[in-house]
Design an enzyme around this catalytic site. Structure first.
Site, PDB file in Angstrom:
ATOM      1  N   ASP A  67       0.810  -1.218   0.000  1.00 21.77           N
ATOM      2  CA  ASP A  67       0.000   0.000   0.000  1.00 21.77           C
ATOM      3  C   ASP A  67       0.843   1.266   0.000  1.00 21.77           C
ATOM      4  O   ASP A  67       2.061   1.213   0.153  1.00 21.77           O
ATOM      5  CB  ASP A  67      -0.983  -0.014   1.197  1.00 21.77           C
ATOM      6  CG  ASP A  67      -0.332  -0.481   2.495  1.00 21.77           C
ATOM      7  OD1 ASP A  67       0.898  -0.348   2.625  1.00 21.77           O
ATOM      8  OD2 ASP A  67      -1.042  -0.965   3.372  1.00 21.77           O
ATOM      9  N   ASN A 135      -7.828  -3.337  14.023  1.00 20.69           N
ATOM     10  CA  ASN A 135      -9.176  -3.743  13.579  1.00 20.69           C
ATOM     11  C   ASN A 135      -9.129  -4.933  12.619  1.00 20.69           C
ATOM     12  O   ASN A 135     -10.122  -5.234  11.969  1.00 20.69           O
ATOM     13  CB  ASN A 135      -9.887  -2.553  12.925  1.00 20.69           C
ATOM     14  CG  ASN A 135      -9.180  -2.078  11.661  1.00 20.69           C
ATOM     15  OD1 ASN A 135      -8.117  -2.593  11.305  1.00 20.69           O
ATOM     16  ND2 ASN A 135      -9.759  -1.104  10.984  1.00 20.69           N
ATOM     17  N   HIS A 137      -7.274  -5.130   9.889  1.00 22.36           N
ATOM     18  CA  HIS A 137      -6.993  -4.842   8.478  1.00 22.36           C
ATOM     19  C   HIS A 137      -5.680  -5.492   8.037  1.00 22.36           C
ATOM     20  O   HIS A 137      -4.753  -5.664   8.830  1.00 22.36           O
ATOM     21  CB  HIS A 137      -7.025  -3.335   8.166  1.00 22.36           C
ATOM     22  CG  HIS A 137      -5.878  -2.526   8.667  1.00 22.36           C
ATOM     23  ND1 HIS A 137      -5.984  -1.183   8.937  1.00 22.36           N
ATOM     24  CD2 HIS A 137      -4.586  -2.834   8.941  1.00 22.36           C
ATOM     25  CE1 HIS A 137      -4.822  -0.720   9.330  1.00 22.36           C
ATOM     26  NE2 HIS A 137      -3.958  -1.696   9.351  1.00 22.36           N
ATOM     27  N   GLU A 142      -9.760  -2.291   5.096  1.00 18.62           N
ATOM     28  CA  GLU A 142     -10.324  -2.002   6.402  1.00 18.62           C
ATOM     29  C   GLU A 142     -11.521  -2.894   6.728  1.00 18.62           C
ATOM     30  O   GLU A 142     -12.237  -3.353   5.826  1.00 18.62           O
ATOM     31  CB  GLU A 142     -10.770  -0.532   6.459  1.00 18.62           C
ATOM     32  CG  GLU A 142      -9.620   0.472   6.319  1.00 18.62           C
ATOM     33  CD  GLU A 142      -8.771   0.619   7.588  1.00 18.62           C
ATOM     34  OE1 GLU A 142      -8.604  -0.362   8.336  1.00 18.62           O
ATOM     35  OE2 GLU A 142      -8.270   1.734   7.802  1.00 18.62           O
TER      36      GLU A 142
HETATM   37  P1  PGA Z   1       2.045  -1.804  12.735  1.00 18.18           P
HETATM   38  O1  PGA Z   1       0.935  -1.710  11.614  1.00 18.18           O
HETATM   39  O2  PGA Z   1       3.028  -2.837  12.292  1.00 18.18           O
HETATM   40  O3  PGA Z   1       2.662  -0.420  12.762  1.00 18.18           O
HETATM   41  O4  PGA Z   1       1.355  -2.173  14.002  1.00 18.18           O
HETATM   42  C1  PGA Z   1       0.343  -2.875  11.142  1.00 18.18           C
HETATM   43  C2  PGA Z   1      -0.793  -2.565  10.218  1.00 18.18           C
HETATM   44  O5  PGA Z   1      -1.494  -1.556  10.438  1.00 18.18           O
HETATM   45  O6  PGA Z   1      -1.015  -3.341   9.286  1.00 18.18           O
END
Ligand code: PGA
Length: 244
Positions: A67, A135, A137, A142
């Protein structure tokens, strides 16, 4: 799904790096799907160390990233292109022409279509590395009442914006949209490798590892449908999620 529970996050990252390094050893032209966020940073450090020590060779590897934020330039310090360059690509012997991160500027729908092409160009990734949002994702797919198959522009949820605000001067500066691989591109990878740590991930990991449901309200639960998904968590997160 294969579950690996380690003693620590550090060990989780070593285990994930070992899987990646073994793959590029067995297949020097391997195609990797990479992820940003805090979680993979030590994995990328270990890959760089292996390269420096001469035990890993990424000269013929290819990559495509999950992304990119909309509205910020590739050289912006919070862009995912910048993240990948500084945390990994500048530190391994990869040919940057063989790395792809979607462009967050310009016609973002066209850029999402370009990402979709890059995912499948020459075949889908051999391995897709994944973090997981609080959440559930994966990429920026999302949680909600539906998921989207192809790469697309996603509007970030308030919880994601809040979680990512730590990297920006204020929550108002966090981009509200991102280009993300859709569920099709993620699920097409030969292997999925999800690494998670921290109490914030406990609910999402519980949904992934304890419940049998596959639900768009926790996109990571779709890993249950993948024939070769590996999940690596530390014992602290396992205990919080109720994983025995
Ligand atoms: P993080 O993010 O590794 O900074 O916890 C993970 C994500 O949002 O996919």
């Amino acid at each position: 799904m294969k579950l690996i529970v380690t003693k620590s996050y550090e060990e989780s990252c070593s285990a994930a790096a070992d899987i990646i390094l073994q793959l590029v050893k067995n297949k020097p032209t391997a195609k990797f799907g990479f992820a940003t966020g805090s979680t993979p940073i030590p994995i990328y450090k270990k890959m760089a160390e292996a390269c420096k020590a001469g035990t890993a060779d990424f000269a013929n590897a290819r990559t495509v990233n999950l992304d990119e934020y909309c509205g910020i330039a590739p050289n912006h310090p919070q862009s995912y292109r910048y993240f990948m360059d500084t945390n990994l690509f500048n530190n391994i012997n990869i040919n940057k022409a063989n790395t792809f991160v979607a462009n967050g500027l310009g016609d973002v729908n066209a850029n999402a279509a370009e990402l979709e092409e890059k995912i499948f160009e020459g075949g889908a990734p051999d391995l897709q590395l994944l973090g997981i949002g609080n959440n559930g994702h994966i990429g920026f797919n999302e949680a909600g009442d539906h998921l989207i198959a192809p790469s697309h522009v996603e509007t970030l949820t308030p919880s994601t914006i809040e979680a990512n605000a730590r990297f920006f001067a204020s929550p108002a500066e966090v981009p509200t949209q991102a280009i993300t691989m859709g569920m099709r591109g993620i699920m097409a990878a030969g292997q999925l490798l999800l690494v998670a740590t921290g109490a914030g991930k406990a609910e999402a990991i519980k949904g992934l590892l304890i419940d049998d449901a596959v639900t768009t309200q926790n996109p990571a639960t779709f890993l249950k449908l993948h024939p070769n998904a590996v999940v690596i968590i530390d014992s602290e997160l396992a205990a919080l999620a109720g994983v025995k």
